[in-house]
Design a protein around this motif. Structure first.
Motif, PDB file in Angstrom:
ATOM      1  N   ILE A 278      22.488  -8.339 -30.289  1.00  0.00           N
ATOM      2  CA  ILE A 278      21.643  -8.062 -29.127  1.00  0.00           C
ATOM      3  C   ILE A 278      20.783  -9.285 -28.851  1.00  0.00           C
ATOM      4  N   VAL A 279      20.741  -9.703 -27.590  1.00  0.00           N
ATOM      5  CA  VAL A 279      19.856 -10.793 -27.162  1.00  0.00           C
ATOM      6  C   VAL A 279      18.713 -10.177 -26.375  1.00  0.00           C
ATOM      7  N   ILE A 280      17.469 -10.464 -26.788  1.00  0.00           N
ATOM      8  CA  ILE A 280      16.297  -9.938 -26.090  1.00  0.00           C
ATOM      9  C   ILE A 280      15.503 -11.110 -25.525  1.00  0.00           C
ATOM     10  N   ASP A 281      15.230 -11.052 -24.227  1.00  0.00           N
ATOM     11  CA  ASP A 281      14.526 -12.150 -23.554  1.00  0.00           C
ATOM     12  C   ASP A 281      13.495 -11.571 -22.588  1.00  0.00           C
ATOM     13  N   ALA A 282      12.586 -12.418 -22.132  1.00  0.00           N
ATOM     14  CA  ALA A 282      11.694 -12.162 -21.001  1.00  0.00           C
ATOM     15  C   ALA A 282      10.964 -10.816 -21.129  1.00  0.00           C
ATOM     16  N   ASP A 283      11.149  -9.911 -20.155  1.00  0.00           N
ATOM     17  CA  ASP A 283      10.416  -8.645 -20.178  1.00  0.00           C
ATOM     18  C   ASP A 283      10.853  -7.733 -21.322  1.00  0.00           C
ATOM     19  N   GLY A 284      12.038  -7.979 -21.867  1.00  0.00           N
ATOM     20  CA  GLY A 284      12.404  -7.278 -23.088  1.00  0.00           C
ATOM     21  C   GLY A 284      11.468  -7.668 -24.222  1.00  0.00           C
ATOM     22  N   LEU A 285      11.169  -8.958 -24.338  1.00  0.00           N
ATOM     23  CA  LEU A 285      10.235  -9.445 -25.357  1.00  0.00           C
ATOM     24  C   LEU A 285       8.825  -8.938 -25.095  1.00  0.00           C
ATOM     25  N   ASN A 286       8.402  -8.962 -23.838  1.00  0.00           N
ATOM     26  CA  ASN A 286       7.053  -8.508 -23.511  1.00  0.00           C
ATOM     27  C   ASN A 286       6.881  -7.018 -23.783  1.00  0.00           C
ATOM     28  N   THR A 287       7.953  -6.258 -23.636  1.00  0.00           N
ATOM     29  CA  THR A 287       7.904  -4.828 -23.956  1.00  0.00           C
ATOM     30  C   THR A 287       7.797  -4.625 -25.464  1.00  0.00           C
ATOM     31  N   VAL A 288       8.582  -5.389 -26.211  1.00  0.00           N
ATOM     32  CA  VAL A 288       8.510  -5.315 -27.679  1.00  0.00           C
ATOM     33  C   VAL A 288       7.108  -5.674 -28.169  1.00  0.00           C
ATOM     34  N   ALA A 289       6.490  -6.644 -27.528  1.00  0.00           N
ATOM     35  CA  ALA A 289       5.188  -7.146 -27.971  1.00  0.00           C
ATOM     36  C   ALA A 289       4.102  -6.078 -27.953  1.00  0.00           C
ATOM     37  N   VAL A 290       4.248  -5.063 -27.091  1.00  0.00           N
ATOM     38  CA  VAL A 290       3.211  -4.030 -26.967  1.00  0.00           C
ATOM     39  C   VAL A 290       3.672  -2.681 -27.499  1.00  0.00           C
ATOM     40  N   ASN A 291       4.789  -2.662 -28.224  1.00  0.00           N
ATOM     41  CA  ASN A 291       5.325  -1.385 -28.703  1.00  0.00           C
ATOM     42  C   ASN A 291       5.672  -1.489 -30.178  1.00  0.00           C
ATOM     43  N   SER A 292       4.868  -0.889 -31.021  1.00  0.00           N
ATOM     44  CA  SER A 292       5.076  -0.986 -32.468  1.00  0.00           C
ATOM     45  C   SER A 292       6.356  -0.293 -32.911  1.00  0.00           C
ATOM     46  N   ASN A 293       6.760   0.762 -32.207  1.00  0.00           N
ATOM     47  CA  ASN A 293       7.999   1.455 -32.578  1.00  0.00           C
ATOM     48  C   ASN A 293       9.215   0.550 -32.393  1.00  0.00           C
ATOM     49  N   LEU A 294       9.238  -0.212 -31.310  1.00  0.00           N
ATOM     50  CA  LEU A 294      10.330  -1.149 -31.087  1.00  0.00           C
ATOM     51  C   LEU A 294      10.318  -2.247 -32.142  1.00  0.00           C
ATOM     52  N   GLN A 295       9.148  -2.689 -32.526  1.00  0.00           N
ATOM     53  CA  GLN A 295       9.040  -3.729 -33.556  1.00  0.00           C
ATOM     54  C   GLN A 295       9.649  -3.249 -34.870  1.00  0.00           C
ATOM     55  N   VAL A 296       9.399  -1.992 -35.208  1.00  0.00           N
ATOM     56  CA  VAL A 296       9.961  -1.432 -36.439  1.00  0.00           C
ATOM     57  C   VAL A 296      11.473  -1.319 -36.329  1.00  0.00           C
ATOM     58  N   LEU A 297      11.963  -0.869 -35.175  1.00  0.00           N
ATOM     59  CA  LEU A 297      13.405  -0.724 -34.986  1.00  0.00           C
ATOM     60  C   LEU A 297      14.130  -2.055 -35.146  1.00  0.00           C
ATOM     61  N   ILE A 298      13.557  -3.120 -34.593  1.00  0.00           N
ATOM     62  CA  ILE A 298      14.184  -4.437 -34.722  1.00  0.00           C
ATOM     63  C   ILE A 298      14.203  -4.874 -36.179  1.00  0.00           C
ATOM     64  N   LYS A 299      13.102  -4.696 -36.856  1.00  0.00           N
ATOM     65  CA  LYS A 299      12.985  -5.122 -38.253  1.00  0.00           C
ATOM     66  C   LYS A 299      13.964  -4.371 -39.150  1.00  0.00           C
ATOM     67  N   GLU A 300      14.221  -3.102 -38.839  1.00  0.00           N
ATOM     68  CA  GLU A 300      15.050  -2.265 -39.719  1.00  0.00           C
ATOM     69  C   GLU A 300      16.543  -2.376 -39.425  1.00  0.00           C
ATOM     70  N   ARG A 301      16.914  -3.065 -38.371  1.00  0.00           N
ATOM     71  CA  ARG A 301      18.329  -3.171 -38.013  1.00  0.00           C
ATOM     72  C   ARG A 301      19.108  -4.011 -39.030  1.00  0.00           C
ATOM     73  N   ASP A 302      20.345  -3.580 -39.287  1.00  0.00           N
ATOM     74  CA  ASP A 302      21.230  -4.385 -40.122  1.00  0.00           C
ATOM     75  C   ASP A 302      21.907  -5.475 -39.298  1.00  0.00           C
ATOM     76  N   ALA A 303      22.224  -5.161 -38.045  1.00  0.00           N
ATOM     77  CA  ALA A 303      22.892  -6.121 -37.173  1.00  0.00           C
ATOM     78  C   ALA A 303      21.875  -7.104 -36.594  1.00  0.00           C
ATOM     79  N   SER A 304      22.383  -8.129 -35.930  1.00  0.00           N
ATOM     80  CA  SER A 304      21.543  -9.248 -35.526  1.00  0.00           C
ATOM     81  C   SER A 304      20.872  -9.041 -34.171  1.00  0.00           C
ATOM     82  N   VAL A 305      19.615  -9.409 -34.113  1.00  0.00           N
ATOM     83  CA  VAL A 305      18.871  -9.488 -32.862  1.00  0.00           C
ATOM     84  C   VAL A 305      18.457 -10.945 -32.666  1.00  0.00           C
ATOM     85  N   ILE A 306      18.768 -11.482 -31.496  1.00  0.00           N
ATOM     86  CA  ILE A 306      18.340 -12.833 -31.129  1.00  0.00           C
ATOM     87  C   ILE A 306      17.193 -12.691 -30.140  1.00  0.00           C
TER      88      ILE A 306
END
Length: 286
Positions: free
Chosen positions: A123-151
């Motif tokens: 998964i590639v996350i850019d721009a408003d995807g990043l800005n959404t992650v920045a203000v959402n702790s649940n998304l931050q946890v989901l990214i951290k817990e993934r086995d597959a790659s997030v760019i």
């Protein structure tokens, strides 16, 4: 984390090679891009055209219905679709990218949550995807817990938003790209592309690489959307997430350099970068 070296043509030639004569579009990757909003159709045009110009066999663009006519005229090779039509079968895609031009809101949050929960490829996350992650702790946890790659592909300001707790009141500009990348990888477990002069790609907690292509003319609206499309395309064609990020940044910069040779850096725009992607790839594989 250490900078292990440079991303140069010699590396890119090991992961992007001349295609065999019997290749067909099914071998070249199926990519889903989720981008654009009403009034922001350009982001989806740049990202999707870049993915096609980088060699993807098929590109679907999930964007509001109002953007369909713009895309069908600007990039007739891509398929327009809506989130409800793709969300139940995400695994058919070889790579997914999300964020350019989407806006920061509940819909972006919902789509990101669903993708992170069910999609297990790059998964590639850019721009408003990043800005959404920045203000959402649940998304931050989901990214951290993934086995597959997030760019994640932030510029300096976006990196600062993603690292608000880590850097406090200090400006992100007061940190080196390596320091920002180290914090991003530590917090999110992602591959971090910290954009700007000498873009830095951190592929793990130990290894980071400095890019050697690009020029000041690429500091222009839409350039990041183009990069998202290039990286997603390479990931969809079978490159590992780390290799897709490094090669994508290099080819994106090389295309900008080819454009600047004839146009200079003042008037260079994102369309020039997209239009020169085939020449950059031709130079690499030939």
């Amino acid at each position: 984390m250490k900078i292990r070296g440079l991303t140069e043509k010699e590396f890119v030639n090991t992961v992007i090679r001349k295609r065999p004569a019997d290749v067909h579009k099914g071998n070249c990757g199926k990519v889903l891009l989720i981008c654009g909003s009403v009034g922001m159709a350009g982001a989806s045009v740049f990202a999707s055209k870049a993915a096609m110009r980088s060699g993807s066999g098929l590109v679907k663009v999930c964007t509001p219905l109002e953007n369909f006519p713009v895309l069908q005229i600007s990039v007739p090779e891509v398929i327009c679709t809506g989130w409800d039509d793709v969300k139940d079968d995400l695994m058919q895609y070889d790579a997914v990218a999300i964020g350019p031009g989407m806006g920061v809101g509940k819909k972006t949050e919902i789509i990101l949550t669903e993708i992170l929960n069910v999609y297990d490829k790059t998964i590639v996350i850019d721009a408003d995807g990043l800005n959404t992650v920045a203000v959402n702790s649940n998304l931050q946890v989901l990214i951290k817990e993934r086995d597959a790659s997030v760019i994640m592909t932030p510029h300096i300001v976006e990196a600062g938003r993603l690292l608000r707790e880590e850097i406090g009141d200090t400006s992100a500009k007061d940190f080196t790209k390596l320091e920002l990348a180290e914090m991003l990888v530590g917090k999110y477990g992602c591959i971090a592309v910290v954009k700007g002069e000498n873009t830095l790609v951190a592929v793990s907690e130990d290894d980071a690489y400095t890019n050697t292509t690009g020029n000041p003319g690429m500091a222009t609206a839409g350039s990041g959307d183009v990069l998202t499309g290039v990286i997603a395309s390479f990931a969809g064609q079978g490159l590992s997430a780390g290799d897709a990020a490094r090669a994508g940044v290099f080819v994106h910069g090389m295309s900008g350099d080819i454009a600047a040779e004839s146009l200079g850096t003042y008037g260079l725009i994102a369309s020039d970068i997209v239009n020169n992607l085939p020449l950059a790839l031709k130079n690499l594989v030939d």
